[in-house]
Design a protein around this motif. Sequence first.
Motif, PDB file in Angstrom:
ATOM      1  N   LYS A 111       7.149  69.126  98.424  1.00 17.19           N
ATOM      2  CA  LYS A 111       6.420  70.271  98.983  1.00 17.19           C
ATOM      3  C   LYS A 111       5.569  70.942  97.917  1.00 17.19           C
ATOM      4  CE  LYS A 111       9.255  71.817 102.891  1.00 17.19           C
ATOM      5  NZ  LYS A 111      10.146  72.888 103.402  1.00 17.19           N
ATOM      6  N   GLN A 112       6.150  71.161  96.755  1.00 13.52           N
ATOM      7  CA  GLN A 112       5.419  71.822  95.675  1.00 13.52           C
ATOM      8  C   GLN A 112       4.271  70.947  95.184  1.00 13.52           C
ATOM      9  OE1 GLN A 112       8.760  72.462  93.032  1.00 13.52           O
ATOM     10  NE2 GLN A 112       9.058  74.563  93.732  1.00 13.52           N
ATOM     11  N   PHE A 113       4.516  69.648  95.099  1.00 12.60           N
ATOM     12  CA  PHE A 113       3.471  68.726  94.653  1.00 12.60           C
ATOM     13  C   PHE A 113       2.304  68.726  95.637  1.00 12.60           C
ATOM     14  CE2 PHE A 113       1.640  64.415  94.961  1.00 12.60           C
ATOM     15  CZ  PHE A 113       1.072  64.318  93.697  1.00 12.60           C
ATOM     16  N   PHE A 114       2.591  68.562  96.925  1.00 15.81           N
ATOM     17  CA  PHE A 114       1.520  68.521  97.923  1.00 15.81           C
ATOM     18  C   PHE A 114       0.757  69.847  97.965  1.00 15.81           C
ATOM     19  CE2 PHE A 114       4.271  65.266 100.285  1.00 15.81           C
ATOM     20  CZ  PHE A 114       3.565  64.198  99.746  1.00 15.81           C
ATOM     21  N   ARG A 115       1.478  70.931  97.840  1.00 15.26           N
ATOM     22  CA  ARG A 115       0.827  72.246  97.857  1.00 15.26           C
ATOM     23  C   ARG A 115      -0.094  72.395  96.646  1.00 15.26           C
ATOM     24  NH1 ARG A 115       4.133  78.017  98.189  1.00 15.26           N
ATOM     25  NH2 ARG A 115       2.315  79.418  98.254  1.00 15.26           N
ATOM     26  N   THR A 116       0.369  71.969  95.484  1.00 13.23           N
ATOM     27  CA  THR A 116      -0.436  72.070  94.262  1.00 13.23           C
ATOM     28  C   THR A 116      -1.660  71.172  94.338  1.00 13.23           C
ATOM     29  OG1 THR A 116       1.557  72.561  92.975  1.00 13.23           O
ATOM     30  CG2 THR A 116      -0.385  71.842  91.753  1.00 13.23           C
ATOM     31  N   VAL A 117      -1.467  69.954  94.844  1.00  9.62           N
ATOM     32  CA  VAL A 117      -2.596  69.029  94.996  1.00  9.62           C
ATOM     33  C   VAL A 117      -3.635  69.621  95.938  1.00  9.62           C
ATOM     34  CG1 VAL A 117      -3.310  66.790  95.910  1.00  9.62           C
ATOM     35  CG2 VAL A 117      -1.272  66.952  94.479  1.00  9.62           C
ATOM     36  N   TYR A 118      -3.179  70.114  97.078  1.00 10.46           N
ATOM     37  CA  TYR A 118      -4.120  70.673  98.059  1.00 10.46           C
ATOM     38  C   TYR A 118      -4.881  71.863  97.480  1.00 10.46           C
ATOM     39  CZ  TYR A 118      -6.018  72.969 102.157  1.00 10.46           C
ATOM     40  OH  TYR A 118      -6.877  73.573 103.044  1.00 10.46           O
ATOM     41  N   MET A 119      -4.179  72.760  96.794  1.00 10.78           N
ATOM     42  CA  MET A 119      -4.806  73.977  96.295  1.00 10.78           C
ATOM     43  C   MET A 119      -5.708  73.731  95.094  1.00 10.78           C
ATOM     44  SD  MET A 119      -4.059  76.264  98.389  1.00 10.78           S
ATOM     45  CE  MET A 119      -4.772  77.629  97.456  1.00 10.78           C
ATOM     46  N   PHE A 134      -4.944  62.165  96.543  1.00  8.82           N
ATOM     47  CA  PHE A 134      -3.632  61.943  97.153  1.00  8.82           C
ATOM     48  C   PHE A 134      -3.594  62.325  98.632  1.00  8.82           C
ATOM     49  CE2 PHE A 134      -2.396  62.639  92.627  1.00  8.82           C
ATOM     50  CZ  PHE A 134      -1.713  61.449  92.406  1.00  8.82           C
ATOM     51  N   LEU A 135      -4.401  63.312  99.024  1.00 13.80           N
ATOM     52  CA  LEU A 135      -4.344  63.829 100.396  1.00 13.80           C
ATOM     53  C   LEU A 135      -5.630  63.567 101.167  1.00 13.80           C
ATOM     54  CD1 LEU A 135      -2.601  67.268  99.681  1.00 13.80           C
ATOM     55  CD2 LEU A 135      -1.548  65.055 100.200  1.00 13.80           C
ATOM     56  N   ASP A 136      -6.397  62.583 100.748  1.00 18.01           N
ATOM     57  CA  ASP A 136      -7.660  62.281 101.419  1.00 18.01           C
ATOM     58  C   ASP A 136      -7.419  61.884 102.873  1.00 18.01           C
ATOM     59  OD1 ASP A 136     -10.643  61.603 100.180  1.00 18.01           O
ATOM     60  OD2 ASP A 136     -10.217  60.557 102.061  1.00 18.01           O
ATOM     61  N   SER A 137      -8.369  62.197 103.736  1.00 22.74           N
ATOM     62  CA  SER A 137      -8.235  61.832 105.150  1.00 22.74           C
ATOM     63  C   SER A 137      -8.364  60.323 105.359  1.00 22.74           C
ATOM     64  CB  SER A 137      -9.294  62.558 105.984  1.00 22.74           C
ATOM     65  OG  SER A 137     -10.598  62.236 105.525  1.00 22.74           O
ATOM     66  N   ASP A 138      -8.964  59.637 104.398  1.00 24.05           N
ATOM     67  CA  ASP A 138      -9.121  58.181 104.449  1.00 24.05           C
ATOM     68  C   ASP A 138      -7.879  57.526 103.847  1.00 24.05           C
ATOM     69  OD1 ASP A 138      -9.744  55.486 103.862  1.00 24.05           O
ATOM     70  OD2 ASP A 138     -11.877  55.939 103.775  1.00 24.05           O
ATOM     71  N   LYS A 139      -7.164  56.749 104.650  1.00 30.56           N
ATOM     72  CA  LYS A 139      -5.903  56.169 104.171  1.00 30.56           C
ATOM     73  C   LYS A 139      -6.115  55.198 103.008  1.00 30.56           C
ATOM     74  CE  LYS A 139      -5.613  52.370 107.553  1.00 30.56           C
ATOM     75  NZ  LYS A 139      -4.773  51.782 108.626  1.00 30.56           N
ATOM     76  N   ALA A 140      -7.273  54.535 102.971  1.00 22.44           N
ATOM     77  CA  ALA A 140      -7.554  53.614 101.866  1.00 22.44           C
ATOM     78  C   ALA A 140      -7.678  54.375 100.549  1.00 22.44           C
ATOM     79  CB  ALA A 140      -8.832  52.829 102.146  1.00 22.44           C
ATOM     80  N   ALA A 205       4.043  72.027 103.572  1.00 23.42           N
ATOM     81  CA  ALA A 205       3.641  72.603 102.283  1.00 23.42           C
ATOM     82  C   ALA A 205       2.361  73.416 102.448  1.00 23.42           C
ATOM     83  CB  ALA A 205       3.436  71.493 101.258  1.00 23.42           C
ATOM     84  N   MET A 206       1.416  72.888 103.209  1.00 27.15           N
ATOM     85  CA  MET A 206       0.182  73.624 103.486  1.00 27.15           C
ATOM     86  C   MET A 206       0.476  74.881 104.301  1.00 27.15           C
ATOM     87  SD  MET A 206      -2.264  70.371 104.381  1.00 27.15           S
ATOM     88  CE  MET A 206      -3.591  71.397 104.990  1.00 27.15           C
ATOM     89  N   ASN A 207       1.390  74.747 105.243  1.00 23.56           N
ATOM     90  CA  ASN A 207       1.751  75.889 106.075  1.00 23.56           C
ATOM     91  C   ASN A 207       2.377  77.004 105.243  1.00 23.56           C
ATOM     92  OD1 ASN A 207       2.048  76.978 108.865  1.00 23.56           O
ATOM     93  ND2 ASN A 207       4.216  76.946 108.319  1.00 23.56           N
ATOM     94  N   LYS A 208       3.145  76.615 104.237  1.00 22.21           N
ATOM     95  CA  LYS A 208       3.757  77.609 103.357  1.00 22.21           C
ATOM     96  C   LYS A 208       2.684  78.392 102.606  1.00 22.21           C
ATOM     97  CE  LYS A 208       7.205  78.118  99.691  1.00 22.21           C
ATOM     98  NZ  LYS A 208       8.186  77.414  98.813  1.00 22.21           N
ATOM     99  N   GLU A 209       1.656  77.702 102.150  1.00 26.99           N
ATOM    100  CA  GLU A 209       0.559  78.376 101.458  1.00 26.99           C
ATOM    101  C   GLU A 209      -0.164  79.329 102.407  1.00 26.99           C
ATOM    102  OE1 GLU A 209      -2.074  79.686  98.638  1.00 26.99           O
ATOM    103  OE2 GLU A 209      -0.294  78.441  98.312  1.00 26.99           O
TER     104      GLU A 209
END
Length: 272
Positions: A111-119, A134-140, A205-209
């Motif tokens: 959760k912390q990793f995804f939140r940090t990456v997104y922010m 890491f969180l791109d909408s393109d799976k490739a 994680a995004m929802n927490k932010e």
Amino acid sequence: MLYLSKFFLFACFVQLSSTAPQPSTDLAAACGFWTATKFAFKCRALAYDALFIEKTDRTYEDFKSLNEICKDAQGCMDSFECEEIKKMKNGFDNQCEIIGYAYPDNELCLKQFFRTVYMSQFSNEESCFKEYSFLDSDKAKRSQAFADGKLCFIKYAREHCTSTTLEYFNTDKYNQLAKSMSVDNTFDMECNMPSTIVQSIHCTAMNKEFEYRVKQLERPEFASNNDFVVQTRKICRDTQSCFKRNCLLLKDSAYYRQLVNNCDILENSYPK
């Protein structure tokens, strides 16, 4: 706030009991009677424990025991060459991967990793999070990011997560994470697949932010900060999109509707 450990684990453990190796006529026909008997005798006790199937309020020790059960059972299954047993192990591997994500230390770290990456998109600071999508909408692109960015993830885990989590992901478990994050979940998939589970951790994680920022908007210095408001609107809509792609999270339809409503209220209260 959503805590996934209790949200999905009961279903996971029930399914774990149903996928536990058991002797059967089909297995005997596919692998031979003695192989099926040996398999049931060696592996069944490792793969099934009623204590963990029935309990829903779990401690750290429970998760540690489950991880040990998984490792021992997977090792036991690996000792057999029969294709039917290998197929059975694939299903069991999925459940063990889910248990790994639900382990409290691991879930919190992710959760912390995804939140940090997104922010990181809103920050001017240099970091490896901007090098790997890491969180791109393109799976490739997500797949490539996890393939190339392992050291970035491990560095984060070393600095911000427990030694247990660092040890867990600094193995082939990272490859499982990379694979599950590189899948586009569709609604014809089962909602208890590892990809659905780990990507739901990303969404929460995004929802927490977002929840944190809504509270901050109660303070005049944040409510009057246009950049902060614009970012918060984007976070809300991105969170909404993330939830919409995840059938596990959409099971709580009332929560999703409330999230959509919150985004609408936010945009009406703080127009561009």
